[in-house]
Design an enzyme around this catalytic site. Structure first.
Site, PDB file in Angstrom:
ATOM      1  CG  PHE A 112       2.378  -1.867  -0.503  1.00 14.90           C
ATOM      2  CD1 PHE A 112       1.034  -2.037  -0.799  1.00 14.90           C
ATOM      3  CD2 PHE A 112       2.738  -1.695   0.828  1.00 14.90           C
ATOM      4  CE1 PHE A 112       0.071  -2.051   0.215  1.00 14.90           C
ATOM      5  CE2 PHE A 112       1.781  -1.704   1.840  1.00 14.90           C
ATOM      6  CZ  PHE A 112       0.447  -1.889   1.524  1.00 14.90           C
ATOM      7  CE  LYS A 147       4.899  -3.545   7.064  1.00 12.83           C
ATOM      8  NZ  LYS A 147       4.932  -3.123   5.680  1.00 12.83           N
ATOM      9  CG  ASP A 201       8.197   2.914   2.084  1.00  9.53           C
ATOM     10  OD1 ASP A 201       8.604   2.396   3.136  1.00  9.53           O
ATOM     11  OD2 ASP A 201       7.002   2.872   1.714  1.00  9.53           O
TER      12      ASP A 201
HETATM   13  C1  LIG Z   1       3.903  -2.146   5.145  1.00 16.22           C
HETATM   14  C2  LIG Z   1       4.440  -1.049   4.306  1.00 16.22           C
HETATM   15  C3  LIG Z   1       3.898   0.252   4.362  1.00 16.22           C
HETATM   16  C4  LIG Z   1       2.667   0.599   5.180  1.00 16.22           C
HETATM   17  O1  LIG Z   1       2.804   0.367   6.536  1.00 16.22           O
HETATM   18  P1  LIG Z   1       1.468   0.250   7.457  1.00 16.22           P
HETATM   19  O2  LIG Z   1       2.003   0.190   8.845  1.00 16.22           O
HETATM   20  O3  LIG Z   1       0.766  -1.012   7.034  1.00 16.22           O
HETATM   21  O4  LIG Z   1       0.652   1.461   7.185  1.00 16.22           O
HETATM   22  C5  LIG Z   1       4.485   1.242   3.598  1.00 16.22           C
HETATM   23  N1  LIG Z   1       5.549   0.977   2.817  1.00 16.22           N
HETATM   24  C6  LIG Z   1       6.091  -0.264   2.728  1.00 16.22           C
HETATM   25  C7  LIG Z   1       7.269  -0.487   1.848  1.00 16.22           C
HETATM   26  C8  LIG Z   1       5.545  -1.313   3.444  1.00 16.22           C
HETATM   27  O5  LIG Z   1       6.049  -2.557   3.333  1.00 16.22           O
END
Ligand SMILES: *Cc1c(COP(=O)(O)O)cnc(C)c1O
Length: 398
Positions: free
Chosen positions: A140, A254, A225
């Site tokens: 994700f 985040k 990520d």
């Molecule tokens: C939440 C998340 C994203 C995307 O972040 P947004 O601010 O919702 O665009 C990307 N990678 C990971 C691992 C995430 O948990």
């Protein structure tokens, strides 16, 4: 208005792209939130780890208020007195050479994809248009078209084709598969240290170490990520530290703002972000003074208030106690720090009904991947508060 009135308004006017738990929140403080009827809940989701510092943290709030009264946006057409100090602090604390600020997590991912492709053409000398990036099954990384194009979740892709080419998918947690997938055109490997949305999937020990070694040997940029796993969530500033490695590019978002405001960033060694020249990439709001002031405060309270150490200690305790729960519904408890997944057996009929039962007992969490309940409270949680939650979780899962 009552909860059902607010929900009716959302349903009447809003696009139907979410299915929230039926609770309407109006106030938050630390690990607690209150609904419009005045009921109090423990937040065990932390907005997918955007609220690591707890709701409405007073120091972040004060930074937000002070900056909001002075200057909020200049666009990158001009300098501000907030951007440089933010860069310096985040680079020094994360041992990075260079930073590129954006807003949402997905934009940080997109930025990294652009940067490693350009690096591939300019530095690695891949033939024009041939750059490949390797990603993992069950990943994700966000919801933009390019990103959902390399998702393996059918629903995330359905109806959105055509997609951006240039991505190759391999199983998560399998270093040999990475080695086998690399070609002379491979410029990057994009991976989550722990797959969060994928169901809190922890790779085998040594995976990231092997991945680091394979990327080094093949001149492939390792892009971690850490938008969900970073900033203390797993008991370290970054999850990569559990294996003593350093990525080439780290993506944060985040909790970078403690939940006040969308702030994300790409952190990199000089070589990769060094490929950008003026005009190559940008964002009107990326790196704005308000974002910088909020992010600096959100970042420093993680250290000043020892939230990262607390996540390690309380996370170990929480996971150990969850494992002690005797329940016919539990298949596995796993995770690191305060990112914990409780996977239920298929016969349990999905995690949603348990999340609803927990809500009725004053705990908010959300199912991920149908059968997994994710527990990820703010990193300021204390042991007696976990005991309070564990009693209720045990009660719901019997
Ligand atoms: C939440 C998340 C994203 C995307 O972040 P947004 O601010 O919702 O665009 C990307 N990678 C990971 C691992 C995430 O948990």
């Amino acid at each position: 208005m009552k909860s059902e009135d607010y929900i009716r308004l959302e349903n009447k006017y809003g696009a139907n792209n979410y299915k929230p738990l039926d609770v309407v929140l109006t106030r938050g403080e630390g690990i607690w939130v209150w609904d419009v009827e005045g009921r109090k809940y423990m937040d065990c989701l932390s907005s997918y780890s955007a609220i690591n510092q707890g709701h409405c943290h007073p120091k972040i709030l004060s930074a937000l208020k002070q900056q909001a009264e002075k200057l909020t946006l200049v666009s990158r057409a001009f300098h501000s007195d907030q951007l440089g100090p933010f860069y310096e602090e985040i680079c020094q604390r994360t041992n990075s050479h260079s930073v590129l600020p954006m807003n949402s997590g997905a934009e940080a991912v997109e930025t990294a994809i652009k940067a490693v492709r350009k690096w591939g053409y300019q530095v690695k000398k891949v033939a024009p248009g041939q750059a490949e990036i390797i990603v993992c099954e069950n990943n994700f990384h966000g919801r933009t078209l390019t990103i959902v194009g390399f998702s393996t979740e059918e629903q995330y892709r359905d109806g959105y084709a055509p997609f951006t080419p240039g991505f190759k998918t391999i199983p998560f947690g399998d270093a040999e598969a990475l080695e086998a997938a690399i070609t002379p055109n491979t410029v990057g490997f994009l991976v989550e240290p722990i797959q969060g949305e994928g169901g809190v999937i922890v790779p085998p020990e040594g995976y990231l170490k092997s991945v680091r070694e394979i990327c080094d040997r093949n001149n492939v940029m390792l892009i971690l990520d850490e938008i969900q796993t970073g900033l203390g969530r797993t008991g370290k500033l970054f999850a990569e530290e559990h294996e003593g490695i350093e990525s080439d590019l780290t993506l944060v978002g985040k909790a970078l703002s403690g939940g006040f405001y969308p702030v994300s960033a790409v952190l990199s060694n000089k070589e990769v972000l060094g490929v950008f020249k003026p005009g190559d990439h940008g964002s009107t709001f990326g790196g704005n003074p308000l974002a910088c002031a909020v992010a600096r405060a959100a970042f420093s309270v993680l250290f000043e208030e020892k939230m990262i150490e607390n996540a390690a200690v309380q996370g170990d305790y929480f996971q150990k106690r969850l494992k002690e729960i005797k329940s016919p519904h539990i298949k596995e408890v796993r995770g690191k720090g305060l990112l914990i997944g409780v996977e239920l057996v298929p016969e349990a009929g999905g995690a949603r009904r348990f999340c609803e039962a927990l809500r009725d007992k004053g705990i908010l969490c959300k199912e991920t991947h149908t059968h997994v309940i994710r527990f990820a409270p703010p990193l300021v949680i204390k042991q007696d508060e976990l005991d309070w939650a564990l009693e209720r979780i045990g009660g719901v899962l019997v």
